[in-house]
Design a protein around this motif. Structure first.
Motif, PDB file in Angstrom:
ATOM      1  N   ALA A 126       0.834  -1.208   0.000  1.00  0.00           N
ATOM      2  CA  ALA A 126       0.000   0.000   0.000  1.00  0.00           C
ATOM      3  C   ALA A 126       0.865   1.253   0.000  1.00  0.00           C
ATOM      4  O   ALA A 126       0.577   2.224  -0.709  1.00  0.00           O
ATOM      5  CB  ALA A 126      -0.927  -0.012   1.214  1.00  0.00           C
ATOM      6  N   PHE A 127       1.935   1.237   0.800  1.00  0.00           N
ATOM      7  CA  PHE A 127       2.849   2.382   0.847  1.00  0.00           C
ATOM      8  C   PHE A 127       3.524   2.598  -0.506  1.00  0.00           C
ATOM      9  O   PHE A 127       3.567   3.714  -1.034  1.00  0.00           O
ATOM     10  CB  PHE A 127       3.899   2.160   1.943  1.00  0.00           C
ATOM     11  CG  PHE A 127       5.102   3.042   1.809  1.00  0.00           C
ATOM     12  CD1 PHE A 127       5.000   4.424   1.921  1.00  0.00           C
ATOM     13  CD2 PHE A 127       6.363   2.485   1.558  1.00  0.00           C
ATOM     14  CE1 PHE A 127       6.120   5.245   1.784  1.00  0.00           C
ATOM     15  CE2 PHE A 127       7.474   3.286   1.411  1.00  0.00           C
ATOM     16  CZ  PHE A 127       7.355   4.672   1.524  1.00  0.00           C
ATOM     17  N   GLU A 128       4.052   1.511  -1.100  1.00  0.00           N
ATOM     18  CA  GLU A 128       4.758   1.642  -2.372  1.00  0.00           C
ATOM     19  C   GLU A 128       3.831   2.140  -3.478  1.00  0.00           C
ATOM     20  O   GLU A 128       4.198   3.016  -4.266  1.00  0.00           O
ATOM     21  CB  GLU A 128       5.363   0.284  -2.746  1.00  0.00           C
ATOM     22  CG  GLU A 128       6.320   0.321  -3.928  1.00  0.00           C
ATOM     23  CD  GLU A 128       5.621   0.346  -5.282  1.00  0.00           C
ATOM     24  OE1 GLU A 128       6.180   0.933  -6.234  1.00  0.00           O
ATOM     25  OE2 GLU A 128       4.513  -0.224  -5.378  1.00  0.00           O
ATOM     26  N   ALA A 129       2.614   1.586  -3.530  1.00  0.00           N
ATOM     27  CA  ALA A 129       1.667   2.012  -4.563  1.00  0.00           C
ATOM     28  C   ALA A 129       1.229   3.461  -4.353  1.00  0.00           C
ATOM     29  O   ALA A 129       1.080   4.225  -5.305  1.00  0.00           O
ATOM     30  CB  ALA A 129       0.450   1.089  -4.554  1.00  0.00           C
ATOM     31  N   SER A 130       1.041   3.866  -3.098  1.00  0.00           N
ATOM     32  CA  SER A 130       0.647   5.244  -2.792  1.00  0.00           C
ATOM     33  C   SER A 130       1.744   6.209  -3.205  1.00  0.00           C
ATOM     34  O   SER A 130       1.479   7.293  -3.743  1.00  0.00           O
ATOM     35  CB  SER A 130       0.340   5.400  -1.303  1.00  0.00           C
ATOM     36  OG  SER A 130      -0.730   4.577  -0.912  1.00  0.00           O
ATOM     37  N   ALA A 131       3.005   5.820  -2.946  1.00  0.00           N
ATOM     38  CA  ALA A 131       4.127   6.672  -3.332  1.00  0.00           C
ATOM     39  C   ALA A 131       4.218   6.809  -4.847  1.00  0.00           C
ATOM     40  O   ALA A 131       4.503   7.884  -5.378  1.00  0.00           O
ATOM     41  CB  ALA A 131       5.423   6.087  -2.768  1.00  0.00           C
ATOM     42  N   ARG A 132       3.970   5.696  -5.555  1.00  0.00           N
ATOM     43  CA  ARG A 132       4.061   5.716  -7.018  1.00  0.00           C
ATOM     44  C   ARG A 132       2.948   6.532  -7.648  1.00  0.00           C
ATOM     45  O   ARG A 132       3.156   7.268  -8.618  1.00  0.00           O
ATOM     46  CB  ARG A 132       4.054   4.270  -7.540  1.00  0.00           C
ATOM     47  CG  ARG A 132       4.170   4.110  -9.020  1.00  0.00           C
ATOM     48  CD  ARG A 132       4.702   2.732  -9.407  1.00  0.00           C
ATOM     49  NE  ARG A 132       4.348   1.702  -8.466  1.00  0.00           N
ATOM     50  CZ  ARG A 132       3.196   1.024  -8.492  1.00  0.00           C
ATOM     51  NH1 ARG A 132       2.286   1.313  -9.420  1.00  0.00           N
ATOM     52  NH2 ARG A 132       2.946   0.068  -7.616  1.00  0.00           N
ATOM     53  N   HIS A 133       1.723   6.401  -7.121  1.00  0.00           N
ATOM     54  CA  HIS A 133       0.579   7.128  -7.675  1.00  0.00           C
ATOM     55  C   HIS A 133       0.445   8.539  -7.111  1.00  0.00           C
ATOM     56  O   HIS A 133      -0.242   9.379  -7.711  1.00  0.00           O
ATOM     57  CB  HIS A 133      -0.713   6.349  -7.398  1.00  0.00           C
ATOM     58  CG  HIS A 133      -0.854   5.100  -8.197  1.00  0.00           C
ATOM     59  ND1 HIS A 133      -1.245   5.099  -9.516  1.00  0.00           N
ATOM     60  CD2 HIS A 133      -0.645   3.798  -7.861  1.00  0.00           C
ATOM     61  CE1 HIS A 133      -1.281   3.853  -9.961  1.00  0.00           C
ATOM     62  NE2 HIS A 133      -0.918   3.036  -8.980  1.00  0.00           N
ATOM     63  N   GLY A 134       1.048   8.764  -5.954  1.00  0.00           N
ATOM     64  CA  GLY A 134       0.918  10.071  -5.322  1.00  0.00           C
ATOM     65  C   GLY A 134      -0.412  10.275  -4.639  1.00  0.00           C
ATOM     66  O   GLY A 134      -0.774  11.405  -4.318  1.00  0.00           O
ATOM     67  N   SER A 135      -1.148   9.182  -4.410  1.00  0.00           N
ATOM     68  CA  SER A 135      -2.446   9.294  -3.743  1.00  0.00           C
ATOM     69  C   SER A 135      -2.889   7.936  -3.238  1.00  0.00           C
ATOM     70  O   SER A 135      -2.511   6.901  -3.799  1.00  0.00           O
ATOM     71  CB  SER A 135      -3.501   9.864  -4.698  1.00  0.00           C
ATOM     72  OG  SER A 135      -3.816   8.928  -5.714  1.00  0.00           O
ATOM     73  N   PHE A 136      -3.708   7.954  -2.180  1.00  0.00           N
ATOM     74  CA  PHE A 136      -4.293   6.718  -1.684  1.00  0.00           C
ATOM     75  C   PHE A 136      -5.329   6.176  -2.671  1.00  0.00           C
ATOM     76  O   PHE A 136      -5.492   4.971  -2.812  1.00  0.00           O
ATOM     77  CB  PHE A 136      -4.948   6.941  -0.318  1.00  0.00           C
ATOM     78  CG  PHE A 136      -3.969   7.217   0.794  1.00  0.00           C
ATOM     79  CD1 PHE A 136      -2.663   6.746   0.732  1.00  0.00           C
ATOM     80  CD2 PHE A 136      -4.352   7.935   1.919  1.00  0.00           C
ATOM     81  CE1 PHE A 136      -1.753   6.990   1.758  1.00  0.00           C
ATOM     82  CE2 PHE A 136      -3.454   8.188   2.944  1.00  0.00           C
ATOM     83  CZ  PHE A 136      -2.154   7.717   2.872  1.00  0.00           C
ATOM     84  N   SER A 137      -6.016   7.076  -3.349  1.00  0.00           N
ATOM     85  CA  SER A 137      -7.061   6.633  -4.278  1.00  0.00           C
ATOM     86  C   SER A 137      -6.456   5.900  -5.470  1.00  0.00           C
ATOM     87  O   SER A 137      -7.000   4.895  -5.942  1.00  0.00           O
ATOM     88  CB  SER A 137      -7.896   7.828  -4.753  1.00  0.00           C
ATOM     89  OG  SER A 137      -7.083   8.791  -5.405  1.00  0.00           O
TER      90      SER A 137
END
Length: 307
Positions: free
Chosen positions: A14-25
């Motif tokens: 979740a952290f890695e994906a949030s960092a890559r997308h720049g958002s929780f959504s």
């Protein structure tokens, strides 16, 4: 390494994906969970670490930004997640059974793959196919996809592609529609109901009615009216039901033409698509036994269907 430390694999993803997308959504859409769930996993990881990972803006800024500590740690976390995935793949390499995650378009599934899949299951009864149908170019890694069939020019960054089938584009309609219509030459198509396929972007070379008519020697600007459908299988079904003339993709229409449900019009006009079908998979999965078996079966079926 502290082996007693709790394992936060989902939180790290979740952290890695949030960092890559720049958002929780954005991360939530990739991981197929809610944005609230992603936020909760990240906060749990922050609580365990005793430090924030993202700067929380109070100015309403939507894009997440990493703290300095998180930015330094992120490359190692990404390498770790990738290596973990590679390790799991190696454990699966010798397995011919289990689940094979496959992605194809809805039309390819309905018109080509599903009518033939029983033959693969007879060959590999211990392999269960988990089929995901989508018009979107799914992220193989994020969705756990092993192999897929994609339609395009064969170039998809980060993936290996092997050409499976080329195809021809031609008009079709039901026999009753053909018998009731005066379709003596291609120009007559401009005076009947045409069914347009919107499932592929013409910008990448998908053949449209205007393009086909120009190839047949008919002047431009005469094919704008008619029915528009964003699913190639539904386009063919509309033609089978006598709704008009569809511009068919030979791979998808072959069985319907052979069975007499559709009739090909003007076979003297031959238009080959610049796009083709490709078997597509991640390079690190190339040694997976069940993937190789499925790929070889696809190639055998494609060769037999075009013979």
């Amino acid at each position: 390494m502290n082996r007693k430390s709790p394992v936060y694999l989902n939180a790290l993803r979740a952290f890695e994906a949030s960092a890559r997308h720049g958002s929780f959504s954005g991360a939530a859409e990739e991981l197929n969970v809610t944005a609230a769930a992603v936020g909760q996993m990240v906060r749990g990881l922050e609580e365990w670490l005793g430090m924030p990972l993202f700067n929380r803006s109070t100015t309403g800024k939507a894009r997440l930004t990493l703290t300095q500590n998180a930015e330094r740690a992120l490359p190692d976390i990404r390498v770790g997640l990738d290596r973990l995935g590679m390790g799991l793949n190696r454990l699966r390499e010798s397995a011919t059974g289990g689940i094979l995650n496959v992605t194809v378009s809805p039309a390819f599934a309905a018109k080509w793959l599903l009518p033939r899949i029983d033959r693969f299951q007879m060959r590999c009864p211990d392999t269960d196919i988990r089929l995901e149908t989508s018009l979107k170019l799914i992220d193989y890694k994020a969705h756990g996809i092993d192999v897929g069939v994609r339609y395009g020019d064969g170039t998809w960054p980060g993936l290996v592609s092997e050409k499976l089938m080329e195809e021809e584009i031609f008009p079709v309609c039901s026999p009753s529609f053909a018998d009731a219509s005066s379709l003596a030459e291609p120009a007559d198509l401009t005076r009947t109901t045409l069914i347009h396929d919107l499932s592929v972007d013409p910008a990448i070379g998908f053949v449209t009615w205007d393009m086909w008519l120009r190839s047949a020697g008919v002047r431009e600007g005469q094919a704008q009216r008619g029915m528009r459908i964003d699913n190639s299988a539904a386009v063919l079904q509309a033609a089978i039901e006598g709704r008009g003339v569809a511009l068919a993709r030979s791979i998808l229409a072959r069985d319907d033409v052979a069975a007499g449900r559709l009739r090909r019009l003007f076979p003297e006009v031959q238009v080959t698509s610049k796009l083709a079908y490709y078997v597509v998979y991640r390079a690190e999965y190339s040694s997976l036994a069940k993937l190789r078996t499925f790929r070889d079966w696809l190639i055998e079926e494609a060769t037999a269907s075009q013979a």
